[in-house]
Design a protein around this motif. Structure first.
Motif, short mmCIF file in Angstrom:
data_model
loop_
_atom_site.label_atom_id
_atom_site.label_comp_id
_atom_site.label_asym_id
_atom_site.label_seq_id
_atom_site.Cartn_x
_atom_site.Cartn_y
_atom_site.Cartn_z
N ARG A 266 0.80 -1.25 -0.08
CA ARG A 266 0.18 0.04 0.09
C ARG A 266 0.64 1.02 0.00
N GLU A 267 1.84 1.18 0.80
CA GLU A 267 2.88 2.30 0.52
C GLU A 267 3.50 2.56 -0.73
N ASP A 268 4.03 1.79 -1.38
CA ASP A 268 4.43 1.82 -2.55
C ASP A 268 3.48 1.97 -3.74
N GLN A 269 2.34 1.47 -3.52
CA GLN A 269 1.10 1.78 -4.59
C GLN A 269 0.53 2.96 -4.43
N PHE A 270 0.21 3.66 -3.42
CA PHE A 270 -0.56 4.64 -3.14
C PHE A 270 0.36 6.10 -2.50
N LEU A 271 1.11 5.76 -1.48
CA LEU A 271 1.79 6.79 -0.85
C LEU A 271 3.00 7.43 -1.52
N VAL A 272 3.87 6.58 -1.83
CA VAL A 272 5.01 7.01 -2.58
C VAL A 272 4.51 7.88 -3.69
N PRO A 273 3.76 7.55 -4.68
CA PRO A 273 3.68 8.25 -5.84
C PRO A 273 2.74 9.46 -5.40
N GLY A 274 2.10 9.30 -4.14
CA GLY A 274 1.18 10.47 -3.90
C GLY A 274 2.18 11.62 -3.48
N VAL A 275 3.24 11.22 -2.55
CA VAL A 275 4.03 12.37 -2.23
C VAL A 275 4.95 13.03 -3.30
N MET A 276 5.35 12.07 -4.20
CA MET A 276 5.95 12.82 -5.54
C MET A 276 5.02 13.95 -5.95
N ARG A 277 3.50 13.82 -5.92
CA ARG A 277 2.67 14.87 -6.66
C ARG A 277 2.52 16.13 -5.68
N VAL A 278 2.80 15.83 -4.38
CA VAL A 278 2.92 17.23 -3.72
C VAL A 278 4.21 17.71 -2.88
N ALA A 279 5.06 16.84 -2.93
CA ALA A 279 6.35 17.38 -2.58
C ALA A 279 7.42 17.52 -3.44
N THR A 280 8.23 18.76 -3.58
CA THR A 280 9.05 18.80 -4.37
C THR A 280 10.51 18.00 -4.02
N SER A 281 11.53 17.73 -5.09
CA SER A 281 12.76 17.21 -4.59
C SER A 281 13.46 17.68 -3.53
N ARG A 282 13.51 19.13 -3.22
CA ARG A 282 14.08 19.52 -2.20
C ARG A 282 13.47 19.48 -0.90
N GLU A 283 11.95 19.55 -1.05
CA GLU A 283 11.34 19.31 0.33
C GLU A 283 11.56 17.85 0.79
N GLN A 284 11.69 16.94 -0.24
CA GLN A 284 11.79 15.63 0.21
C GLN A 284 13.19 15.50 0.76
N LYS A 285 14.33 15.87 0.31
CA LYS A 285 15.68 15.78 0.83
C LYS A 285 15.77 16.46 1.97
N LEU A 286 15.41 17.64 2.17
CA LEU A 286 15.26 18.00 3.81
C LEU A 286 14.55 17.30 4.70
N PHE A 287 13.46 16.76 4.44
CA PHE A 287 12.72 15.84 5.35
C PHE A 287 13.51 14.70 5.54
N ASN A 288 14.20 14.25 4.64
CA ASN A 288 15.18 12.92 4.67
C ASN A 288 16.35 13.14 5.76
N THR A 289 16.83 14.43 5.49
CA THR A 289 17.82 14.86 6.50
C THR A 289 17.36 14.73 7.83
N LYS A 290 16.14 15.10 8.20
CA LYS A 290 15.42 15.32 9.52
C LYS A 290 15.18 13.82 9.94
N VAL A 291 14.87 12.81 9.11
CA VAL A 291 14.70 11.61 9.61
C VAL A 291 16.07 10.94 10.14
N LEU A 292 17.30 11.37 9.34
CA LEU A 292 18.34 10.64 9.47
C LEU A 292 18.95 11.25 10.95
N ARG A 293 18.67 12.63 11.23
CA ARG A 293 19.05 13.11 12.52
C ARG A 293 18.35 12.46 13.68
#
Length: 356
Positions: A266-293
């Protein structure tokens, strides 16, 4: 013996006839003195009786078996688990019956009509962490199956150590990040004005609700698995208690694996492509850094090794995942994976490789 191995594999996968498998293992010595025909007859009778008394019915559908519980089970440690509400297509993907076809159709229409805002999904660590946990739960089930076969002290103790890594480290590490950081961010993004109509927002929230419901089941199962593994190494545990506990660890690990597989679909089928429609590459990279911290240095290194092994395991990864791993994980970190595996990962998780 081959018949017993085949049946135990079926029991492990569908978690429906645990008492029968115990009976088969207990009478293993006496079965060796019987002919092949008598062995088969006795095992089949044990299985049929177990199906009858536990309230489970096994129905064949094509080449698949779906185990349907006659009544729901309690989530307490002493209860027995029920079958997962996830079914496999012929290609191995999972579908969850809680997601209505209209919800799926609404999301697919949204994905088709709205081009992505990013060229790819950049929070791959979340997906690979789930993949690592999926792989570990399967290895844990195999390890418990081996322990059940031999029932030696070292096998029982190693199973308890394996449970500690899979549940206390890997699963709880993933769920802590999801609870504290990732799922709140997902709900916010997939209910923002960028989504558009309320129907689409509600459809995404429906998927998130179904995943959250299954995550609660995962937490209950994880708690039960830890309880059973600790019970097996208790000072006052007798052979019957240990056998029963190992059977529960094996069966519940299989069920845990099945639920996680459905969640990941369900995550791969619906959530991942959904995030790509509403979050830019920069937003995702910034959030990914937050997760790593949030993970911390030492913990993130151990998780990275698990992700690497999952991505490069042909049963779970593929060429596309490996290419993404090479692209998104810095070269310095990739160079250190071998060292971190020897010094950090294998002392805790290496026991899962021992299922012989």
């Amino acid at each position: 013996i081959q018949c017993m191995d085949s049946i135990s594999h079926t029991v492990k996968k569908y978690n429906a006839t645990r008492p029968a498998l115990l009976n088969v293992y207990r009478c293993h010595n006496s079965l060796q003195t019987l002919s092949n025909t008598m062995r088969l007859i006795i095992i089949i009778h044990c299985l049929l009786y177990a199906v009858k008394v536990t309230g489970f019915w096994i129905t064949g559908v094509g080449q698949n078996l779906f185990v349907v519980a006659a009544s729901p089970a309690s989530s307490s440690h002493s209860s027995r688990t029920t079958s997962v509400a996830a079914y496999e297509n012929e290609d191995g993907t999972c579908l969850n019956e809680d997601i209505h076809p209209s919800v799926q159709s609404t999301i697919q229409d949204f994905l088709t009509l709205n081009p992505p805002k990013s060229d790819k999904f950049y929070i791959q660590g979340w997906r690979w962490h789930t993949l690592s946990l999926l792989r570990d739960t399967n290895r844990l089930a195999n390890h418990a199956r081996t322990a059940l076969r031999f029932l030696t002290d070292d096998k029982i103790e190693s199973t308890q150590k394996a449970v500690n890594h899979v549940i206390e480290f890997n699963l709880k590490g993933l769920y802590r990040i999801e609870d504290d950081v990732f799922l709140p961010w997902l709900r916010s993004k997939l209910s923002s004005d960028q989504i558009g109509s309320d129907d689409v927002k509600n459809a995404f929230q429906n998927v998130l609700d179904s995943i959250e419901s299954d995550r609660k089941r995962v937490k209950n199962l994880a708690s039960s698995i830890s309880f059973e593994a600790n019970s097996a190494v208790a000072i006052n545990a007798n052979n019957a208690d240990v056998e029963k506990a190992m059977m529960e660890v094996m069966g519940q690990s299989v069920l845990l694996h099945d639920i996680l597989k459905s969640i990941k679909y369900r995550e791969d089928q619906f959530l991942v492509p959904g995030v790509m429609r509403v979050a830019t590459s920069r937003e995702q990279k910034l959030f990914n850094t937050k997760v790593l911290r949030s993970l911390g240095i030492l913990e993130s290194r151990k998780h990275l090794v698990g992700m690497h092994d999952a991505v490069y395991d042909p049963k779970y990864g593929n060429d596309e995942e490996q290419s993404l791993f090479l692209e998104q994980i810095p070269s310095v970190a990739r160079m250190m994976i071998g060292r971190w595996k020897r010094t950090l990962y294998e002392p805790a998780a290496g026991i899962l490789d021992d299922s012989s």
